[in-house]
Design a protein around this motif. Structure first.
Motif, PDB file in Angstrom:
ATOM      1  N   LEU A  62       0.826  -1.210   0.000  1.00  0.00           N
ATOM      2  CA  LEU A  62       0.000   0.000   0.000  1.00  0.00           C
ATOM      3  C   LEU A  62       0.858   1.258   0.000  1.00  0.00           C
ATOM      4  O   LEU A  62       0.583   2.212  -0.736  1.00  0.00           O
ATOM      5  CB  LEU A  62      -0.927   0.011   1.221  1.00  0.00           C
ATOM      6  CG  LEU A  62      -2.132  -0.905   1.182  1.00  0.00           C
ATOM      7  CD1 LEU A  62      -2.932  -0.777   2.477  1.00  0.00           C
ATOM      8  CD2 LEU A  62      -3.017  -0.596  -0.009  1.00  0.00           C
ATOM      9  N   VAL A  63       1.878   1.278   0.825  1.00  0.00           N
ATOM     10  CA  VAL A  63       2.764   2.446   0.889  1.00  0.00           C
ATOM     11  C   VAL A  63       3.463   2.647  -0.447  1.00  0.00           C
ATOM     12  O   VAL A  63       3.605   3.767  -0.933  1.00  0.00           O
ATOM     13  CB  VAL A  63       3.791   2.281   2.039  1.00  0.00           C
ATOM     14  CG1 VAL A  63       4.899   3.312   1.948  1.00  0.00           C
ATOM     15  CG2 VAL A  63       3.087   2.387   3.385  1.00  0.00           C
ATOM     16  N   PHE A  64       3.892   1.551  -1.073  1.00  0.00           N
ATOM     17  CA  PHE A  64       4.576   1.651  -2.354  1.00  0.00           C
ATOM     18  C   PHE A  64       3.638   2.125  -3.459  1.00  0.00           C
ATOM     19  O   PHE A  64       3.990   2.989  -4.261  1.00  0.00           O
ATOM     20  CB  PHE A  64       5.199   0.303  -2.729  1.00  0.00           C
ATOM     21  CG  PHE A  64       5.951   0.334  -4.015  1.00  0.00           C
ATOM     22  CD1 PHE A  64       7.204   0.933  -4.073  1.00  0.00           C
ATOM     23  CD2 PHE A  64       5.424  -0.219  -5.163  1.00  0.00           C
ATOM     24  CE1 PHE A  64       7.917   0.967  -5.253  1.00  0.00           C
ATOM     25  CE2 PHE A  64       6.121  -0.185  -6.352  1.00  0.00           C
ATOM     26  CZ  PHE A  64       7.369   0.413  -6.399  1.00  0.00           C
ATOM     27  N   ILE A  65       2.432   1.577  -3.500  1.00  0.00           N
ATOM     28  CA  ILE A  65       1.489   1.924  -4.559  1.00  0.00           C
ATOM     29  C   ILE A  65       1.038   3.374  -4.436  1.00  0.00           C
ATOM     30  O   ILE A  65       1.015   4.123  -5.415  1.00  0.00           O
ATOM     31  CB  ILE A  65       0.262   0.987  -4.539  1.00  0.00           C
ATOM     32  CG1 ILE A  65       0.665  -0.405  -5.012  1.00  0.00           C
ATOM     33  CG2 ILE A  65      -0.858   1.521  -5.418  1.00  0.00           C
ATOM     34  CD1 ILE A  65      -0.407  -1.450  -4.828  1.00  0.00           C
ATOM     35  N   TYR A  66       0.681   3.804  -3.242  1.00  0.00           N
ATOM     36  CA  TYR A  66       0.135   5.143  -3.062  1.00  0.00           C
ATOM     37  C   TYR A  66       1.188   6.184  -2.706  1.00  0.00           C
ATOM     38  O   TYR A  66       0.862   7.342  -2.498  1.00  0.00           O
ATOM     39  CB  TYR A  66      -0.987   5.112  -2.016  1.00  0.00           C
ATOM     40  CG  TYR A  66      -2.170   4.321  -2.508  1.00  0.00           C
ATOM     41  CD1 TYR A  66      -2.932   4.780  -3.568  1.00  0.00           C
ATOM     42  CD2 TYR A  66      -2.480   3.095  -1.955  1.00  0.00           C
ATOM     43  CE1 TYR A  66      -3.996   4.048  -4.050  1.00  0.00           C
ATOM     44  CE2 TYR A  66      -3.543   2.351  -2.421  1.00  0.00           C
ATOM     45  CZ  TYR A  66      -4.302   2.839  -3.470  1.00  0.00           C
ATOM     46  OH  TYR A  66      -5.352   2.108  -3.938  1.00  0.00           O
ATOM     47  N   ASP A  67       2.452   5.776  -2.646  1.00  0.00           N
ATOM     48  CA  ASP A  67       3.585   6.677  -2.429  1.00  0.00           C
ATOM     49  C   ASP A  67       3.337   7.625  -1.252  1.00  0.00           C
ATOM     50  O   ASP A  67       3.503   8.832  -1.359  1.00  0.00           O
ATOM     51  CB  ASP A  67       3.882   7.469  -3.699  1.00  0.00           C
ATOM     52  CG  ASP A  67       5.260   8.088  -3.667  1.00  0.00           C
ATOM     53  OD1 ASP A  67       6.125   7.555  -2.953  1.00  0.00           O
ATOM     54  OD2 ASP A  67       5.472   9.109  -4.346  1.00  0.00           O
ATOM     55  N   CYS A  68       2.911   7.049  -0.151  1.00  0.00           N
ATOM     56  CA  CYS A  68       2.672   7.855   1.036  1.00  0.00           C
ATOM     57  C   CYS A  68       3.798   7.639   2.040  1.00  0.00           C
ATOM     58  O   CYS A  68       4.452   6.603   2.038  1.00  0.00           O
ATOM     59  CB  CYS A  68       1.328   7.512   1.673  1.00  0.00           C
ATOM     60  SG  CYS A  68       1.187   5.818   2.234  1.00  0.00           S
ATOM     61  N   SER A  69       4.038   8.630   2.840  1.00  0.00           N
ATOM     62  CA  SER A  69       5.058   8.501   3.877  1.00  0.00           C
ATOM     63  C   SER A  69       4.538   9.154   5.150  1.00  0.00           C
ATOM     64  O   SER A  69       4.004  10.259   5.117  1.00  0.00           O
ATOM     65  CB  SER A  69       6.363   9.161   3.432  1.00  0.00           C
ATOM     66  OG  SER A  69       6.152  10.524   3.165  1.00  0.00           O
TER      67      SER A  69
END
Length: 138
Positions: A62-69
């Protein structure tokens, strides 16, 4: 128009979930989780380890797909990097033990002594390689 985006998001989420599940199943099937639990004398928590592995794989996708940090700062980033490094190191060594790589390599090379030095060299090489990648090419 937005229906296509929702469909693409669902397809990406499904694909990521399948890959995460396959990775977790591969790690669990090789017996790495039980081996790590046996080494640390925490065998009663194997189901928790497996669930955390699945959840971590899913959330990582999920973090990789939506590029959230998460806005938690560089201290948290350093802590997470340390945790990821420890996990990867444990995984590599446990995988090596499970498939008897070191025993087979020592027998093929005719080694009687020095296996511990080879394992240490592999660990130092991985560490130095990671540092070069992060600080020189990052």
């Amino acid at each position: 128009m937005w229906q296509g985006e929702i469909l693409a998001a669902l397809a990406a989420l499904s694909g990521g979930s399948i890959v995460a599940t396959a990775l977790a199943a591969f790690i669990i099937e090789l017996g790495i989780i039980p081996r790590l639990a046996g080494i640390t004398h925490t065998a009663k928590h194997i189901l928790l380890y497996e669930n955390c592995l699945m959840l971590g794989s899913f959330l990582g996708n999920l973090v990789f797909i939506y590029d959230c940090s998460p806005p938690l700062g560089q201290i948290f980033l350093a802590f997470m990097g340390l945790c990821f490094g420890i996990f990867l190191g444990c995984w590599i060594i446990a995988l090596g033990e499970v498939v008897n790589v070191f025993a087979i390599m020592a027998r093929r090379l005719g080694l009687k002594k020095g296996t511990a030095l080879i394992v240490l060299s592999i660990a130092v090489g991985k560490t130095l390689g990671s540092l070069v990648q992060f600080f020189l090419w990052g």
